[in-house]
Design a protein around this motif. Sequence first.
Motif, PDB file in Angstrom:
ATOM      1  N   THR A   7       0.824  -1.212   0.000  1.00 45.67           N
ATOM      2  CA  THR A   7       0.000   0.000   0.000  1.00 45.67           C
ATOM      3  C   THR A   7       0.859   1.264   0.000  1.00 45.67           C
ATOM      4  O   THR A   7       0.594   2.191  -0.771  1.00 45.67           O
ATOM      5  N   ASP A   8       1.885   1.291   0.845  1.00 48.22           N
ATOM      6  CA  ASP A   8       2.781   2.459   0.881  1.00 48.22           C
ATOM      7  C   ASP A   8       3.390   2.712  -0.495  1.00 48.22           C
ATOM      8  O   ASP A   8       3.451   3.846  -0.967  1.00 48.22           O
ATOM      9  N   PHE A   9       3.856   1.638  -1.128  1.00 47.57           N
ATOM     10  CA  PHE A   9       4.519   1.734  -2.424  1.00 47.57           C
ATOM     11  C   PHE A   9       3.579   2.283  -3.491  1.00 47.57           C
ATOM     12  O   PHE A   9       3.919   3.225  -4.215  1.00 47.57           O
ATOM     13  N   ILE A  32      -4.476  -2.123  -6.272  1.00 46.98           N
ATOM     14  CA  ILE A  32      -4.070  -3.318  -5.526  1.00 46.98           C
ATOM     15  C   ILE A  32      -5.120  -4.419  -5.679  1.00 46.98           C
ATOM     16  O   ILE A  32      -4.778  -5.595  -5.852  1.00 46.98           O
ATOM     17  N   GLU A  33      -6.377  -4.043  -5.641  1.00 46.42           N
ATOM     18  CA  GLU A  33      -7.448  -5.033  -5.815  1.00 46.42           C
ATOM     19  C   GLU A  33      -7.429  -5.616  -7.226  1.00 46.42           C
ATOM     20  O   GLU A  33      -7.617  -6.821  -7.406  1.00 46.42           O
ATOM     21  N   ARG A  34      -7.179  -4.781  -8.207  1.00 52.37           N
ATOM     22  CA  ARG A  34      -7.176  -5.240  -9.614  1.00 52.37           C
ATOM     23  C   ARG A  34      -6.087  -6.271  -9.882  1.00 52.37           C
ATOM     24  O   ARG A  34      -6.251  -7.130 -10.748  1.00 52.37           O
ATOM     25  N   ALA A  41      -1.722  -6.471   1.048  1.00 58.35           N
ATOM     26  CA  ALA A  41      -1.548  -5.022   0.946  1.00 58.35           C
ATOM     27  C   ALA A  41      -0.722  -4.424   2.078  1.00 58.35           C
ATOM     28  O   ALA A  41      -0.028  -3.435   1.871  1.00 58.35           O
ATOM     29  N   GLU A  42      -0.762  -4.999   3.249  1.00 56.30           N
ATOM     30  CA  GLU A  42      -0.018  -4.438   4.384  1.00 56.30           C
ATOM     31  C   GLU A  42       1.291  -5.185   4.665  1.00 56.30           C
ATOM     32  O   GLU A  42       1.950  -4.915   5.667  1.00 56.30           O
ATOM     33  N   LEU A  43       1.672  -6.088   3.780  1.00 52.65           N
ATOM     34  CA  LEU A  43       2.956  -6.774   3.923  1.00 52.65           C
ATOM     35  C   LEU A  43       4.078  -5.903   3.372  1.00 52.65           C
ATOM     36  O   LEU A  43       3.905  -5.214   2.366  1.00 52.65           O
ATOM     37  N   PRO A  44       5.247  -5.951   4.008  1.00 57.28           N
ATOM     38  CA  PRO A  44       6.398  -5.246   3.434  1.00 57.28           C
ATOM     39  C   PRO A  44       6.764  -5.867   2.082  1.00 57.28           C
ATOM     40  O   PRO A  44       6.633  -7.078   1.889  1.00 57.28           O
ATOM     41  N   ARG A  54       5.974  -8.572  -8.885  1.00 60.64           N
ATOM     42  CA  ARG A  54       5.634  -8.194 -10.260  1.00 60.64           C
ATOM     43  C   ARG A  54       4.238  -7.576 -10.287  1.00 60.64           C
ATOM     44  O   ARG A  54       4.003  -6.553 -10.932  1.00 60.64           O
ATOM     45  N   ARG A  55       3.299  -8.168  -9.557  1.00 62.57           N
ATOM     46  CA  ARG A  55       1.937  -7.630  -9.514  1.00 62.57           C
ATOM     47  C   ARG A  55       1.901  -6.276  -8.810  1.00 62.57           C
ATOM     48  O   ARG A  55       1.146  -5.387  -9.206  1.00 62.57           O
ATOM     49  N   ALA A  56       2.725  -6.090  -7.774  1.00 64.77           N
ATOM     50  CA  ALA A  56       2.813  -4.781  -7.116  1.00 64.77           C
ATOM     51  C   ALA A  56       3.328  -3.741  -8.116  1.00 64.77           C
ATOM     52  O   ALA A  56       2.881  -2.595  -8.120  1.00 64.77           O
ATOM     53  N   GLY A  57       4.261  -4.157  -8.967  1.00 62.57           N
ATOM     54  CA  GLY A  57       4.762  -3.262 -10.004  1.00 62.57           C
ATOM     55  C   GLY A  57       3.689  -2.883 -11.009  1.00 62.57           C
ATOM     56  O   GLY A  57       3.628  -1.737 -11.463  1.00 62.57           O
ATOM     57  N   ILE A  58       2.831  -3.834 -11.335  1.00 61.34           N
ATOM     58  CA  ILE A  58       1.724  -3.529 -12.240  1.00 61.34           C
ATOM     59  C   ILE A  58       0.738  -2.584 -11.550  1.00 61.34           C
ATOM     60  O   ILE A  58       0.235  -1.641 -12.167  1.00 61.34           O
TER      61      ILE A  58
END
Length: 83
Positions: A7-9, A32-34, A41-44, A54-58
């Motif tokens: 989430t922070d990112f 994040i949901e998509r 979401a709250e994991l480092p 990769r999904r966080a990057g998307i």
Amino acid sequence: PPGFTVTDFVRHCAWLREVPSTKIAAAAADAIERVELTEQAELPLRKLSGGMLRRAGIAQAICADPDLIILDEPTNGLDPRQR
């Protein structure tokens, strides 16, 4: 950055892309949901698997709802269901 959660990112990237401050939280949550990372979401970031990173990057790429995104091998490292 060290210690950033997913989430922070994504929120930071939304801020960098000049998403209005009143819309950053909603834009990040939607992105994040998509990419199906709501449960993480709250994991480092450092605790995520390669595919989740990769999904966080998307998610950060789509958080500002751009008209066009150019990605180089965006599904590399994702399992077949995630692709």
